[in-house]
Design a protein around this motif. Structure first.
Motif, PDB file in Angstrom:
ATOM      1  N   LEU A 169      -1.826  61.577  35.280  1.00  0.00           N
ATOM      2  CA  LEU A 169      -0.621  62.143  34.681  1.00  0.00           C
ATOM      3  C   LEU A 169       0.122  61.115  33.844  1.00  0.00           C
ATOM      4  O   LEU A 169       0.764  61.462  32.847  1.00  0.00           O
ATOM      5  CB  LEU A 169       0.290  62.683  35.795  1.00  0.00           C
ATOM      6  N   PRO A 192      -1.382  63.159  30.301  1.00  0.00           N
ATOM      7  CA  PRO A 192      -0.672  64.235  31.016  1.00  0.00           C
ATOM      8  C   PRO A 192      -1.277  65.622  30.810  1.00  0.00           C
ATOM      9  O   PRO A 192      -1.319  66.418  31.742  1.00  0.00           O
ATOM     10  CB  PRO A 192       0.755  64.150  30.468  1.00  0.00           C
ATOM     11  N   LEU A 193      -1.748  65.934  29.606  1.00  0.00           N
ATOM     12  CA  LEU A 193      -2.308  67.266  29.373  1.00  0.00           C
ATOM     13  C   LEU A 193      -3.584  67.480  30.181  1.00  0.00           C
ATOM     14  O   LEU A 193      -3.810  68.556  30.746  1.00  0.00           O
ATOM     15  CB  LEU A 193      -2.581  67.468  27.883  1.00  0.00           C
ATOM     16  N   VAL A 206      -2.577  68.032  33.830  1.00  0.00           N
ATOM     17  CA  VAL A 206      -2.022  69.362  34.081  1.00  0.00           C
ATOM     18  C   VAL A 206      -3.143  70.412  34.103  1.00  0.00           C
ATOM     19  O   VAL A 206      -3.153  71.310  34.956  1.00  0.00           O
ATOM     20  CB  VAL A 206      -0.969  69.718  33.016  1.00  0.00           C
ATOM     21  N   ARG A 207      -4.099  70.286  33.184  1.00  0.00           N
ATOM     22  CA  ARG A 207      -5.211  71.254  33.163  1.00  0.00           C
ATOM     23  C   ARG A 207      -6.018  71.178  34.461  1.00  0.00           C
ATOM     24  O   ARG A 207      -6.351  72.202  35.061  1.00  0.00           O
ATOM     25  CB  ARG A 207      -6.120  70.970  31.969  1.00  0.00           C
ATOM     26  N   ALA A 265      -4.963  70.011  37.329  1.00  0.00           N
ATOM     27  CA  ALA A 265      -4.097  70.437  38.438  1.00  0.00           C
ATOM     28  C   ALA A 265      -4.097  71.959  38.568  1.00  0.00           C
ATOM     29  O   ALA A 265      -4.077  72.498  39.687  1.00  0.00           O
ATOM     30  CB  ALA A 265      -2.678  69.925  38.227  1.00  0.00           C
ATOM     31  N   ARG A 266      -4.134  72.663  37.438  1.00  0.00           N
ATOM     32  CA  ARG A 266      -4.219  74.119  37.502  1.00  0.00           C
ATOM     33  C   ARG A 266      -5.493  74.569  38.208  1.00  0.00           C
ATOM     34  O   ARG A 266      -5.493  75.506  39.005  1.00  0.00           O
ATOM     35  CB  ARG A 266      -4.174  74.706  36.088  1.00  0.00           C
ATOM     36  N   ARG A 288      -5.121  73.862  41.894  1.00  0.00           N
ATOM     37  CA  ARG A 288      -4.186  74.833  42.488  1.00  0.00           C
ATOM     38  C   ARG A 288      -4.914  76.133  42.799  1.00  0.00           C
ATOM     39  O   ARG A 288      -4.748  76.712  43.883  1.00  0.00           O
ATOM     40  CB  ARG A 288      -3.033  75.117  41.527  1.00  0.00           C
ATOM     41  N   THR A 310       3.013  71.319  44.173  1.00  0.00           N
ATOM     42  CA  THR A 310       2.089  70.566  43.322  1.00  0.00           C
ATOM     43  C   THR A 310       2.858  69.666  42.366  1.00  0.00           C
ATOM     44  O   THR A 310       2.523  68.487  42.193  1.00  0.00           O
ATOM     45  CB  THR A 310       1.195  71.527  42.526  1.00  0.00           C
ATOM     46  N   ALA A 311       3.892  70.212  41.747  1.00  0.00           N
ATOM     47  CA  ALA A 311       4.697  69.411  40.821  1.00  0.00           C
ATOM     48  C   ALA A 311       5.366  68.253  41.545  1.00  0.00           C
ATOM     49  O   ALA A 311       5.409  67.121  41.033  1.00  0.00           O
ATOM     50  CB  ALA A 311       5.735  70.299  40.148  1.00  0.00           C
ATOM     51  N   LEU A 371       2.804  65.516  42.253  1.00  0.00           N
ATOM     52  CA  LEU A 371       2.395  64.783  41.055  1.00  0.00           C
ATOM     53  C   LEU A 371       3.468  63.801  40.584  1.00  0.00           C
ATOM     54  O   LEU A 371       3.166  62.751  40.015  1.00  0.00           O
ATOM     55  CB  LEU A 371       2.066  65.765  39.929  1.00  0.00           C
TER      56      LEU A 371
END
Length: 614
Positions: A354, A358-359, A362-363, A365-366, A369, A379-380, A383
């Motif tokens: 991150l 970061p992008l 995030v991808r 992490a989705r 999840r 989750t947020a 992180l």
């Protein structure tokens, strides 16, 4: 007795070392001396276990599997009297081994970075002595069992790598897996770093080539010498890989798998496909009815171990499995242990990614999840957490008796939430907290980032487990090898960028790419993993009477660490999930080890018989 086990001890090149060696000499079979003629290595090991070379005042010994023999070792030390140069030259050797060198009065010894081969040390008179088994040194120094260490063994999961690797004997200290011990004349000694993880800069394609080469080299150290070797063939990618790599060497291969109680476990389907392609191999299949139920053999165990073993559920099966392998002529058995820790990876790298991409974080992490059903807010929060390693260590000690965290909550911190079982006493909690608090004063992470630290800690935990499992197999009649935990394979896997080898969108991509061309394509497509929780529950039900009887004469209760009533309720009660069994198994592992050592809690000094002999 000590003489029943495979072991070795290392002594400094001085009179103090010679005096300490005399104390163990009557238990030993083999002896090697320093160039000075003083005792250097003594112990008990089978033929072919050690390779020794010497040139002038320099001596080198390798215990275990190694890609070079005596001639190559001689060449390594011929033109240098420097320990550092020798260490550097031997760092890339394939296999799994202890390395011990003696040069001009200095002794240098190390195990494996993965923890599969460990070293311990203690003071005996005016000398520091090292050995590959802690109980060897405990016997030498008349050491007693450390109740604080036993209390820590009840914690699940282990709160930190340094605590899991801690010796359970007072006055006997473990050498960290990435460190070596140096013994100097005059009684002084030190531990120093010999191994560091490589930089994780390779792409998936580059890393796959390196992993493939390292795995082939590791398997070659198992097959050199011919004969027959055996290997697990569960149907999973890990064991299947070892079977195909072994078959490619041309050696005679015997595969072995055991059935599962859960009809939904599809391991059998994939194992059948693998067997169909391994046409030259002999295949053994043991149904659940042919093996002892899990949790058998815990009332009166005979464990050839120098520390408690968390995977105690299957100890009764080890001699049953090895008997069939020995009958088939196998001289070595291969296991896929360690591949999950190396190639499944950990989502903790998201925390690190991150900050730089970061992008991409995030991808990924989705994906995680969706895979693990993590709540968005949790989750947020995970992180964005910036807790330090020291703060995490302190918090781990304070929260040992907190409620078990809810499922489906992401844990992206330095360490997983560690808890004592409900049946641990207040004294056990106090001892465990004290041990964590003391260790926190000097604790340091294995790497600068959380993801890297977690991977290294997981590999070392797997190595510690494999070490005990290897002792069980060897005692039952056959040595055990786990090529995935060989240091060269670990180094190759760790050199790949974590976001490429751990992804929610693909299963073990690095290992799959490394095996392309080795395994049939259809075997590389598996996305499932077998579950054995049904076996655990069935074994618990079957052995409930014995386990209840065990709680009535509980060694851990005599030590004041466990409430037998609470443990009995856990044995007879209902468990909503298989994860609830982890605390029970950890406790039973400590209890079985205490029973095996014939430990007497009423004696202040070492009251045990090596190898479980009265």
């Amino acid at each position: 007795m000590l003489s029943d086990h495979v072991w070795f001890a290392v002594f400094p090149d001085d009179d103090g070392g010679g005096a300490a060696a005399r104390e163990l000499r009557r238990q030993a079979v083999q002896l090697f001396t320093h160039a000075s003629g003083r005792p250097w290595l003594i112990g008990r090991w089978p033929p072919g276990e050690v390779t020794v070379a010497g040139v002038g005042t320099a001596m080198i010994a390798v215990f275990g599997r190694c890609s070079v023999g005596a001639a190559e070792l001689t060449a390594l030390i011929r033109d240098t009297p420097d320990i550092g140069v020798i260490e550097h030259r031997t760092r890339t050797l394939a296999g799994s081994f202890h390395l011990v060198a003696s040069v001009s009065g200095m002794v240098w010894a190390r195990g494996a970075a993965s923890g599969t081969r460990r070293l311990f040390h203690t003071r005996v008179g005016g000398a520091t002595v090292a050995a590959d088994r802690a109980d060897v040194l405990a016997r030498l120094g008349d050491a007693s069992v450390d109740e604080r260490a036993l209390a820590l063994r009840l914690v699940t999961p282990a709160p930190a790598h340094t605590l899991e690797e801690r010796s359970v004997w007072r006055g006997v200290h473990s050498v960290p897996s990435d460190h070596a011990i140096v013994l100097l004349p005059g009684g002084t000694s030190r531990v120093e770093r010999w191994w560091r993880a490589p930089e994780a800069g390779l792409s998936l394609a580059e890393g796959a080539v390196r992993v493939a080469d390292a795995l082939s080299g590791a398997v070659a150290t198992c097959t050199t010498g011919g004969g027959i070797v055996s290997a697990d063939l569960s149907g999973g990618l890990d064991s299947t890989a070892l079977c195909f790599l072994t078959a490619r060497t041309g050696i005679r291969l015997v595969t072995h798998r055991w059935g599962a109680a859960d009809v939904g476990n599809d391991d059998a389907v994939w194992a059948r496909r693998a067997r169909a392609a391994l046409v030259e191999a002999e295949h053994q299949i043991a149904g659940t009815q042919r093996l002892s139920p899990w949790f058998s053999g815990l009332v009166d165990p005979r464990l050839p171990l120098d520390e408690p073993f968390r995977w105690v559920r299957g100890i009764a099966r080890v001699p049953e499995i090895t008997a069939t392998l020995v009958d088939a002529g196998s001289r070595l058995h291969l296991s896929g242990q360690g591949a999950d820790e190396l190639f499944t990876g950990t989502a903790l790298y998201l925390h690190d990614l991150l900050r730089v991409r970061p992008l991409a974080a995030v991808r990924a992490a989705r994906g995680f999840r969706a895979l693990h059903r993590w709540p968005l807010e949790a989750t947020a929060r995970a992180l964005l957490d910036r807790e330090s390693y020291r703060a995490a260590y302190d918090r781990a000690g304070r929260s040992l008796t907190d409620p078990v965290p809810r499922q489906h909550v992401p844990h992206l911190g330095w360490m997983l939430p560690a808890r004592l079982p409900a049946w641990a006493t207040d004294d056990a909690a106090a001892l465990a907290r004290e041990a964590v608090r003391d260790a926190a004063e000097t604790a340091a992470p294995l790497a600068a980032t959380r993801g890297r630290h977690a991977t290294l800690a997981a590999v070392r935990a797997a190595g510690v487990t494999l070490r005990s499992l290897s002792a069980l197999y060897r005692s039952a009649g056959i040595p055990l090898a786990a090529p995935f935990l060989d240091d060269t394979v670990v180094n190759a896997a760790l050199a790949v960028r974590p976001e490429e080898q751990c992804t929610p969108f693909r299963y073990k991509p690095l290992l799959a790419e490394a095996l392309r061309g080795v395994l049939p394509e259809e075997l590389l497509t598996r996305r499932t993993k077998g579950d054995f929780s049904a076996d655990a529950f069935a074994g618990l039900r079957y052995n409930r009477p014995d386990l209840v009887a065990l709680t009535e004469e509980l060694h851990l209760a005599k030590l004041g660490l466990v409430d037998p009533v609470g443990l009995r309720e856990a044995v007879t009660g209902l468990h909503p999930s298989a994860t609830a069994l982890s605390h029970l198994e950890a406790t039973l592992g400590v209890e079985a080890w205490l029973r095996s050592t014939r430990f007497d809690p009423h004696r202040p000094t070492a009251a045990f018989a090596m190898g479980g002999q009265p």
